[in-house]
Design a protein around this motif. Structure first.
Motif, PDB file in Angstrom:
ATOM      1  N   VAL A 147     -11.302   4.045   2.896  1.00 49.08           N
ATOM      2  CA  VAL A 147     -11.557   2.621   3.101  1.00 49.08           C
ATOM      3  C   VAL A 147     -12.287   2.393   4.419  1.00 49.08           C
ATOM      4  O   VAL A 147     -11.933   2.989   5.448  1.00 49.08           O
ATOM      5  N   PRO A 181      -5.504  -2.509   9.156  1.00 51.95           N
ATOM      6  CA  PRO A 181      -5.893  -1.202   8.607  1.00 51.95           C
ATOM      7  C   PRO A 181      -4.714  -0.361   8.126  1.00 51.95           C
ATOM      8  O   PRO A 181      -4.844   0.421   7.172  1.00 51.95           O
ATOM      9  N   GLN A 225      -4.277   2.214   4.954  1.00 48.13           N
ATOM     10  CA  GLN A 225      -3.952   3.614   5.232  1.00 48.13           C
ATOM     11  C   GLN A 225      -2.780   4.064   4.372  1.00 48.13           C
ATOM     12  O   GLN A 225      -2.794   5.167   3.797  1.00 48.13           O
ATOM     13  N   VAL A 275      -8.324   4.949   7.883  1.00 47.52           N
ATOM     14  CA  VAL A 275      -9.167   3.792   7.599  1.00 47.52           C
ATOM     15  C   VAL A 275     -10.226   3.692   8.693  1.00 47.52           C
ATOM     16  O   VAL A 275      -9.923   3.838   9.884  1.00 47.52           O
TER      17      VAL A 275
END
Length: 405
Positions: free
Chosen positions: A35, A47, A51, A58
């Motif tokens: 991502v 994030p 993750q 991320v």
């Protein structure tokens, strides 16, 4: 999708919460997910959430090199089998369309040679803005594939087109992309334009001329094109059917609007399937006020609409042009005449008086006629099944689709 590498680029909109579910479902299906987030996306979701869902680091900072042996955004661009931008904001779409690379998402997209799918999500008026429309059209021409937003209640309070497509539907499209071999996706990378449904020619603000077409066969053809890998544009008259997943959807009403939409998508199309029942005539005068009832009879003067199939037949280069002919008698004879006179490659003929076919039914009985003189009759079957068989037959016929379209 086991071990398929999917890079999800997340940009800043409230629909980010749906992307969390998308990453989770793709991961559960066996794909390896990484991502990248924009700074705006991190205002909605941290994030750490992605993750946990992806079980990978991320990325969000172009200058944060997690592995000194590679340049992160180039490595990600090369790593992915497929890139999905979801949600794609108007801002990010504009950047990609104009080659701007000012964050990690846009830098990676500029560097990749992988297939890229864009799933827009925004306010309905933003989605209809001319600048956004122009940018989306440019990306279509550049080879990006779009996952059309759905219609519904938006976070801003409006109701309209702009909702990020549901994660389940996006996952299903990805599965179709990866679970089939290239042989089973003969239209992969090809653009197929399908017209469907009736047109309406207005008499006054409350009356119109139309026909009984339900659009079911055309929608089935669009679904079949998607299932065979095509980048599919569905141009639809007014019908009461749900929009097929994975198509670029264009709503029209009149024959003139349908002609304009088809011509806008014709030059870079590989195939055009004109299954719409377009009105042959329209009122010569459209009244701005409701016509009042009068004593005695009345008449409406009609004028011809433009013959869309004939126009395409005159303009085509190497496009495959497929027509439909709904007849009530001598169907094969009339079909052969239209095939020749309108310079078509194929025509699908059906007798609408057959109880197993025709307007509104879920089944159809047709004969496929080819420009090479072949005839392929098909007995009654569900329209969705028939559509796929017809399209597979056309693809397998003696005139394959050009590799450069």
């Amino acid at each position: 999708m086991l071990n398929k590498k999917i890079l999800v680029c997340v940009t800043g909109g409230i629909a980010v919460y749906k992307t969390v579910a998308l990453v989770s479902k793709l991961s559960q299906a066996g794909a390896e997910i990484k991502v990248i987030m924009t700074a705006s996306a991190m205002e909605f979701v941290q994030p750490l959430t992605f993750q946990v869902m992806s079980r990978n680091d991320v990325y969000y900072d172009t200058f944060d090199e997690k592995d000194s042996r590679v340049i992160a955004h180039i490595d990600l661009a090369d790593w992915a089998d497929l890139i999905i931008v979801a949600p794609a904001t108007a801002n990010t779409i504009g950047k990609i369309a104009n080659g701007i690379a000012d964050d990690m998402v846009t830098s990676t997209l500029l560097a990749t040679t992988s297939e890229v799918w864009i799933a827009p999500a925004m306010n309905v008026h933003m989605y209809e803005n001319k600048a956004v429309i122009r940018n989306i059209q440019q990306l279509h021409e550049d080879g990006f594939r779009f996952i059309e937003p759905s219609v519904g209640f938006l976070a801003c309070g409006y109701v309209g087109k702009g909702r990020l497509e549901e994660p389940e539907k996006i996952v299903e499209l990805v599965k179709q992309r990866f679970l089939k071999s290239t042989k089973e996706l003969p239209l992969l990378g090809k653009k197929v334009v399908v017209t469907a449904g009736p047109t309406r020619e207005r008499i006054d603000p409350v009356r119109y001329i139309s026909n009984f077409s339900s659009g079911k066969m055309g929608y089935a053809m669009a679904e079949a094109a998607v299932s065979l890998g095509a980048d599919t544009v569905l141009i639809s008259g007014p019908v009461d059917l749900p929009k097929p997943a994975g198509v670029e959807f264009i709503q029209v009403e009149s024959a003139a609007e349908m002609l304009e939409a088809v011509l806008e998508n014709f030059d870079n199309a590989s195939m055009v399937i004109k299954s719409a029942a377009v009105a042959d005539y329209r009122p010569k005068e459209q009244h701005t006020q409701k016509m009042k009832k009068k004593d005695g009879d009345s008449s409406i003067e009609l004028e011809r609409t433009t013959d869309i199939l004939r126009t395409l037949g005159e303009q085509k280069k190497d496009q495959i042009l497929v027509g439909f002919a709904a007849e009530t008698n001598d169907a094969i004879s009339y079909g052969m005449s239209k095939l020749t006179n309108k310079n078509l490659d194929y025509i699908i003929v059906n007798d609408v008086t057959d109880p197993n076919g025709g307007f509104g039914n879920d089944t159809n009985v047709v004969t496929l006629l080819t420009g090479m003189g072949n005839q392929y009759p098909f007995e009654a079957m569900e329209k969705k099944q028939l559509a796929k068989v017809l399209l597979e037959t056309i693809v397998a016929d003696e005139r394959p689709i050009s590799d450069d379209r």
